[in-house]
Enzyme design. Structure first.
Site, mmCIF file in Angstrom:
data_model
loop_
_atom_site.group_PDB
_atom_site.id
_atom_site.type_symbol
_atom_site.label_atom_id
_atom_site.label_comp_id
_atom_site.label_asym_id
_atom_site.label_seq_id
_atom_site.Cartn_x
_atom_site.Cartn_y
_atom_site.Cartn_z
ATOM 1 N N HIS A 82 0.864 -1.190 0.000
ATOM 2 C CA HIS A 82 0.000 0.000 0.000
ATOM 3 C C HIS A 82 0.897 1.235 0.000
ATOM 4 O O HIS A 82 1.061 1.912 1.019
ATOM 5 C CB HIS A 82 -0.920 0.007 1.225
ATOM 6 C CG HIS A 82 -1.953 -1.063 1.223
ATOM 7 N ND1 HIS A 82 -3.226 -0.856 0.728
ATOM 8 C CD2 HIS A 82 -1.915 -2.351 1.635
ATOM 9 C CE1 HIS A 82 -3.935 -1.982 0.850
ATOM 10 N NE2 HIS A 82 -3.152 -2.903 1.399
ATOM 11 N N GLU A 234 -10.392 -10.355 6.165
ATOM 12 C CA GLU A 234 -9.306 -9.958 7.072
ATOM 13 C C GLU A 234 -9.881 -9.769 8.480
ATOM 14 O O GLU A 234 -9.990 -8.657 8.989
ATOM 15 C CB GLU A 234 -8.629 -8.682 6.567
ATOM 16 C CG GLU A 234 -7.324 -8.375 7.273
ATOM 17 C CD GLU A 234 -6.619 -7.163 6.709
ATOM 18 O OE1 GLU A 234 -5.556 -6.815 7.251
ATOM 19 O OE2 GLU A 234 -7.115 -6.555 5.747
#
Length: 437
Positions: A82, A234
């Protein structure tokens, strides 16, 4: 090979002699078996390319750099990062280290601070770091919610062009799965991804709109010839089962592109029969899986004053046994989702071996940061040692697995086109101007 590495030969044709190579990363293994999936060989380099692999110590006619049995790897592939979030931690702390805390902190910082100049500075810093560590291919997820993605995607494209030939960049549009049901938004996102040569992505949740959102995503990907890369389950909640829905949808629609799923943490919390059925569907659908061990160890099962009861990673051994391509990657770096990390694939590999118990034996473990992610990202020319391929290599003093995995390997040498690069890491102080407020 002396401590600190003597200088490489200045000749355009030379040999890395007495090298130890992970056989899993070598396209045409030719060397002496050194045990534990390692081989020993001389690597002949000519004009920046790998000319040949010869028996260790056999090449005497060329200028030599004696590896003294030190390991030589291909450059690394970090397939889930990211870069747009990286290094915001000094101004965007996670109040309690939890997943909800990270979401809230990043959203606030994104709304207040993510100008093109801000994203550009942090991305470039991250890429310089990864390059110095020896990574040559990165896929980054890009927050693609309005009004941010019209800002971040052009910066991504700029960085991709700037770093071409050093760190190859791929981008993924990261957005909640139900946003694909908004026609205007979906059209804008797909156009943006196509314009900048990216991949469609998203975050899946157990919401009533999950199947509809997935079908729209697969439709758009099929219509435009795009691959898919998703954040999946997640969470520690065993009832989070969107991975199964993804696999079933891919099979149902006959999707022919590449699907990657990341995290899949809840799979490890489910009953074995349920997890087995899901993995069978994943294998049938041809889906690849990437685990993010450092970030998920940090976030999952975190409760103040209570020791975590599980590791937060998915079932990589069981997946690999089914022929599912599996990899590991950095994920977040110095942001509210993971307060640490340095985009160092050696650290990721070392921690993955420990957390996921990829050892005993270690012979196939190197695949997870080299050949497998390179193949999944459609760049089989990267992440392997190939006769006739570029001499993009990482040299270590470590000879055995125990030596490699016991220290950070901060004295490594990174070769690009057979030439050693400057491995100096950028100083965090360079980013201080972003945090003056």
């Amino acid at each position: 090979m002396t401590k600190g590495f003597a200088a490489l030969p200045a000749a355009s044709r030379y040999v890395l002699s007495n090298a130890t190579l992970p056989q899993a990363t070598v396209a045409d293994p030719n060397g002496e078996d050194a045990g534990e999936g390692l081989i020993r060989a001389d690597i002949v380099i000519a004009d920046g390319m790998i000319e040949a692999l010869r028996p260790a110590g056999s090449v005497a006619e060329l200028p030599a750099f004696d590896m003294d049995r030190g390991q030589v790897w291909p450059t690394f592939v970090d397939m889930h990062t990211h870069l747009d979030k990286g290094h915001i931690l000094p101004r965007a702390h996670n109040p309690d280290g939890t997943f909800p805390g990270a979401l809230a902190s990043v959203e606030l910082d994104r709304d207040e601070n993510w100008s093109a100049a801000d994203v550009r500075a942090r991305m470039d810093f991250a890429l310089r770091t990864a390059y110095a560590h020896g990574t040559s291919l990165i896929r980054t997820h890009i927050d693609s919610v309005p009004p941010q993605f019209p800002i971040s995607w052009p910066v991504f494209a700029e960085m991709r062009d700037k770093w071409a030939g050093k760190v190859e960049l791929q981008g993924v549009g990261l957005t909640p799965i139900d946003r694909y049901l908004d026609d205007a938004f979906a059209k804008h996102l797909v156009e943006t991804v196509i314009e900048h040569g990216g991949v469609l992505g998203g975050v899946t949740y157990m919401i009533p709109e999950l199947r509809a959102g997935l079908k729209r995503l697969f439709f758009e990907a099929s219509e435009h010839g795009l691959d898919i890369d998703l954040h999946v389950d997640e969470t520690a909640d065993p009832d989070a089962r969107s991975l199964r829905a993804i696999a079933e949808t891919a099979i149902e629609v006959g999707y022919e592109g590449q699907v990657v799923v990341g995290h899949c943490c809840s799979l490890a919390r489910q009953e074995e029969d349920e997890a087995d059925r899901t993995m069978d569907f994943v294998a049938k659908a041809g889906i690849a899986v990437v685990s993010l061990p450092m970030c998920n160890m940090y976030l999952q099962d975190r409760h103040r004053g209570r020791t975590p009861r599980w590791r937060g990673v998915t079932l990589l051994h069981e997946m690999r046994a089914r022929g599912i391509p599996v990899a590991v990657a950095s994920d977040n770096t110095r942001d509210p989702f993971y307060a640490y990390g340095d985009l160092d694939a050696v650290e990721v590999f070392r921690e993955a071996v420990r957390i996921l118990q990829l050892d005993h034996p270690l012979d196939s473990a190197p695949h997870v940061v080299t050949t497998t992610p390179a193949d999944v990202l459609r760049r089989p020319d990267i992440g392997r040692i190939t006769i006739g391929g570029k001499a993009d290599l990482v040299l270590f003093r470590a000879r055995s697995w125990a030596e490699l995995l016991s220290r950070p390997q901060s004295d490594r040498i990174v070769l690009r086109g057979g030439v050693a690069i400057d491995g100096t890491l950028p100083d965090y102080r360079e980013l201080d101007f972003l945090f003056e407020r």
